[in-house]
Enzyme design. Structure first.
Site, short mmCIF file in Angstrom:
data_model
loop_
_atom_site.label_atom_id
_atom_site.label_comp_id
_atom_site.label_asym_id
_atom_site.label_seq_id
_atom_site.Cartn_x
_atom_site.Cartn_y
_atom_site.Cartn_z
N LYS A 54 48.82 38.77 9.23
CA LYS A 54 47.62 39.09 10.17
C LYS A 54 47.86 40.30 10.96
O LYS A 54 46.91 41.29 10.81
CB LYS A 54 47.30 37.96 11.19
CG LYS A 54 46.65 36.64 10.41
CD LYS A 54 46.73 35.25 11.45
CE LYS A 54 46.21 34.14 10.55
NZ LYS A 54 46.53 32.95 11.10
N GLN A 98 48.19 30.78 16.72
CA GLN A 98 48.54 30.03 15.41
C GLN A 98 48.73 28.59 15.52
O GLN A 98 49.53 28.16 16.36
CB GLN A 98 49.72 30.78 14.81
CG GLN A 98 50.07 30.39 13.61
CD GLN A 98 49.23 30.85 12.45
OE1 GLN A 98 48.35 31.94 12.32
NE2 GLN A 98 48.88 29.91 11.50
N ASP A 121 38.44 32.90 15.68
CA ASP A 121 38.63 31.80 14.80
C ASP A 121 37.44 30.83 14.69
O ASP A 121 37.15 30.04 13.74
CB ASP A 121 39.88 30.90 15.16
CG ASP A 121 41.10 30.95 14.20
OD1 ASP A 121 40.95 31.56 13.24
OD2 ASP A 121 42.15 30.74 14.83
#
Ligand code: NAP
Length: 295
Positions: A54, A98, A121
């Site tokens: 990422k 994460q 997200d």
């Protein structure tokens, strides 16, 4: 029939090129640099790889990137304090924590502490609710990637029988919801299957588009699909290790057999996977534009 292979790497590359151009323009015309922060707690090797990818992708596209690597024993309070700080930081438009978090941390509380405007997200209940009523700010990355794969390979979704296998909050439910919306790249008739579904093949055989996110290697076999189906295989399952220690992966679909009946199919790896990070970048750019009043 041998299927068209839907190449996620190619589609992701195409979207990244578009994003790179858009990011350069935002900087030039509006002095706006989208910013993404990733927060990793603990030293899980797979999570480290994902966070590294990422970070690299952000930097490649011109997105400002920050990374926090926190100790495994970080407390809930410390993590919430960091999220609060990032929520208030104007350089940061997207916050990604994460998952999975270490067991002693309350994942829900952490995700819900992220400002919904920075929830790139798309997991915050506010964003889940907005998706449900057809007014999403952000679509969750993997389902969004699936929709883009379908749209960019010219698969007609309007009126299609879409069967989704799996009902997780990160893949199954949101992709079913996206496909249901009365919008371009959606407007389908949607069925969702799960472990209590009585006769799964009955449903999967009806599918014009079959989206599988079960996390069970080769759960969908050729006798469970009809000729001409479009198959999106989300599953990533390790089914062995090569002599030199590399992971052997399989999707949730028996790829070799199903591709002989399908009109189009995504491989694993190289199908849905490359799309997920790309859609995270797209959401970050959107978050920056929203924050700057540009949309
Ligand atoms: P998950 O949270 O474990 O959910 C799996 C879902 O599939 C559950 O709803 C479960 O039903 C259902 N299911 C499991 N076995 C089934 C079976 N034999 N028949 C029918 N339904 C079954 O998994 P997830 O997070 O959605 O992920 C699914 C897969 O996608 C995993 O392999 C994951 O690694 C992969 N994935 C890939 C990406 C990517 O970017 N490529 C992103 C996310 C996930 P119940 O609800 O009844 O238990």
């Amino acid at each position: 029939m041998t299927a068209q292979i839907i190449n996620g790497n190619d589609v992701a590359k195409e979207i990244r090129a578009e994003l790179k151009k858009e990011i350069a323009e935002l900087k030039e015309k509006h002095n706006l640099v989208p910013g993404l922060v990733t927060v990793l707690v603990g030293a899980d090797p797979a999570s480290q790889v994902y966070v590294g990818q990422k970070e690299r992708t952000s930097e490649n596209l011109g997105i400002y990137s920050e990374r926090y690597d926190l100790e495994e024993n970080t407390s809930q309070e410390e993590l919430l304090k960091l999220i609060d700080k990032l929520n208030k930081d104007p350089k940061i438009h997207g916050i990604l924590v994460q998952l999975p978090l270490p067991k002693h941390l309350n994942e829900e509380e952490v995700l819900y502490a992220i400002d919904p405007k920075k929830d790139v997200d798309g997991f915050h209940p506010v964003n889940v609710g907005k998706l449900m009523i057809g007014e999403p700010d952000y679509l969750p990355c993997t389902p969004h990637g699936i929709q883009q794969l379908l749209m960019r390979t010219g698969v007609e979704t309007k009126g299609a029988e879409v069967v989704v296998v799996g009902r997780s909050n990160i893949v199954g439910k949101p992709i079913a919801n996206i496909m249901l919306q009365k919008k371009e790249g959606a407007n389908a008739t949607v069925t969702i299957c799960h472990t209590a579904t009585k006769d799964m093949a009955f449903h999967t055989k009806r599918a014009d588009i079959l989206i599988v996110a079960a996390g069970k290697a080769k759960a969908i076999t050729a006798d469970m699909v009809k000729e001409g189906v479009v198959v999106i295989d989300v599953g990533v399952n390790q089914i062995g290790t090569t002599a030199d220690g590399k992971r052997i992966l399989s999707g949730d679909v028996d790829y070799d057999a199903v591709k002989e009946k399908a009109k189009a199919i995504t491989p694993v790896p190289g199908g849905v996977g490359p799309m997920t990070i790309t859609m995270l970048m797209m959401n970050t750019v959107r978050a920056a534009k929203v924050a700057a009043g540009l949309t």
